[in-house]
Design an enzyme around this catalytic site. Sequence first.
Site, PDB file in Angstrom:
ATOM      1  N   GLU B 209       0.850  -1.184   0.000  1.00 50.64           N
ATOM      2  CA  GLU B 209       0.000   0.000   0.000  1.00 50.64           C
ATOM      3  C   GLU B 209       0.887   1.236   0.000  1.00 50.64           C
ATOM      4  O   GLU B 209       2.112   1.134   0.102  1.00 50.64           O
ATOM      5  CB  GLU B 209      -0.959  -0.007   1.202  1.00 50.64           C
ATOM      6  N   HIS B 247      -4.389   3.451   8.076  1.00 49.54           N
ATOM      7  CA  HIS B 247      -3.180   2.945   8.726  1.00 49.54           C
ATOM      8  C   HIS B 247      -2.218   4.105   8.987  1.00 49.54           C
ATOM      9  O   HIS B 247      -2.074   4.985   8.149  1.00 49.54           O
ATOM     10  CB  HIS B 247      -2.452   1.940   7.822  1.00 49.54           C
TER      11      HIS B 247
END
Lengths: 365, 289
Positions: B209, B247
């Site tokens: 990511e 996150h």
Amino acid sequence: MKLQEYEAAGIFEEYGIPVAKGYIIKDPEEIKEVDRPIVLKSQVTVGKRGKSGGILFAENREEAVEKAKKLLGMDIQGLEVKELLVVEKAEIINEYYVGVVMDRESGRATLIMTSEGGVNIEELASKSPEKIAKKRIDPLIGIQPYDALYLAEKIGLEGKEKKEMVKIATKLYKAFEDHDSELAEINPVVSTPDGLLAIDAVFNIDNNALYRQKFDRKESQTVTEREKLADGYDLAYVDLDGDIGIIGSGAGLVMATLDAVAEYGGAASCFLDLGGGAGTEDMLHALEIIGMKEGVRSMYLNIFGGITQCDKIAQGIIDFEPKIPTVVRMLGTNEEKAKQMLKEAGYETVDDMEEGAMKAVEIRE
Amino acid sequence: MGILVDEKTKVLVQGITGGQGSYHSQYMKEYGTNIVAGVTPGKGGEEVNGIPVYNTVLKAKEETGATASIIFVPSKFAKGAALEAIDAELDPVVIVTEGIPVHDSAKIVRLAEVKGTTIIGPNTPGIISPGKTKMGIMPNHIFKEGNVGLVSRSGTLTYEIVNSMTKLGHGQSTALGLGGDPIVGLNFIKVLDMFAEDDETEAVVLIGEIGGSAEEKAARYIKREFDKPVVAYIAGRTAPKGKRMGHAGAIVSESGTGTAKSKMEAFEKAGVSVARMPMEIGKLLEEAL
């Protein structure tokens, strides 16, 4: 959490770093007598304040009051200037940079110095990396005088300046460590006839460590109303420019959902992660936040039920009764029950993620 | 085979008396994980789901022969728990806890490096070798024994992908999450290295990511010395600069580093098949195998 310059400078002063003396004003009339040239600095937590016209100089009080009027209330990159830091203008001979950053690649704090202060350090790092001196600090050892000395010599400092820089860098690291900082920097540290002086201060504190720091969690100046509300509800929310509201369970899945919607020519109005184990209440909060934004034309709810139970999420949708066209995709724990509930309430569900993304683009009103 | 954990791993659960710890210790047991002990200071002598609880990790290890630890304790106490597990020489140590201060993670990861301990996480869904054992919080039923190794920076996205792989008949040798935090212990390269040595693993799915440059480093490593087929997917192509996407570690910097584009290009250059959507992974795997 990013501190204002004057708060950061306050920490540096506490640690014995020489900082430009000054005071904060909220009203132009609070400016004191001016006997030496001064600088008026807008207190906003964004970079490039100078280039945006947020830093002005004045020779006398009258001029200072005029300029303060201009600055207070001004908009800098979307932030309103509410406070000014007033400091004496330093007599600058040379400009340097010193900073400490928590470096994710090495997993350690890195102490950085360069003899080219006042410039954007990230730009300098990409254009002329040879001008930047760096040293990793072992978190189990902490900073030692040799760390700073190694760097000060590398950037060509000598004599008294070198000694002063070593002290400043060591103290800066201590402030960084004691305050759970992610970034502490002085850009620039300037040499003056009286020695080195910090004339700017940047300090970010790790939000996860605020519980053990004396700083109250302040609202960041750069977040929107919706982002603030989501924070209160413990949901991860980011405003985006498109018109499709996206809600999902898990950060990676939500990111992948935004990308899938873009793949079919749509654009998301937000990123909203319910997190693991979310329930009916969380879903109601999420829908409330999505509904606050103007111009949202459809909504895509993509739930993978691991520890999250699909039926609880479905209940949230049914209770809220969203007014915008909605696509729901659910997979995992209690999936069948959730689908049945949604079907009875008149909502359409899809089985795979890509199909849902395509549909969300199609049904926009 | 598989990597890091198998049916012989004797698991200790730190924070077993808390909500997450007790729920997941039961759920792991149902999967077949050999959980031998739990630790919560002050709760020694109790039992949770039939598992004996001790006050300290060392005592638990002496009594039960535990070899590895999974940590569920709240973020404020996670550093203490992790240091205790490393000090007692448990390995690997899986840290599920989210929200650990980054200065604490730096100390945990550095001590583990010095002592030679493998840290998985923090902020990880854990690790599973299907059919053998699970140290983590992932849904049990989606996994299937097989020969694809999977390594990821995400939780639910991993479940999504595993679920579709399993449906297409691609089981997993070992699947693990590195964790969504900026500073984590295990990284892509170390995991690829282990998959390279593992006879059971014939191909690898890598899920990255935005944020940092771990994927670019992995791509260079794959190009240089990794011979098994790899399929990659990167989440966050549409993420704006300067915003954390859920996150703590998922952020494209203000100056534009850490983008999905950079990572996808790096993988393509290394000859890795890059999926644009999670659904494509199964198809690319078939082609690669």
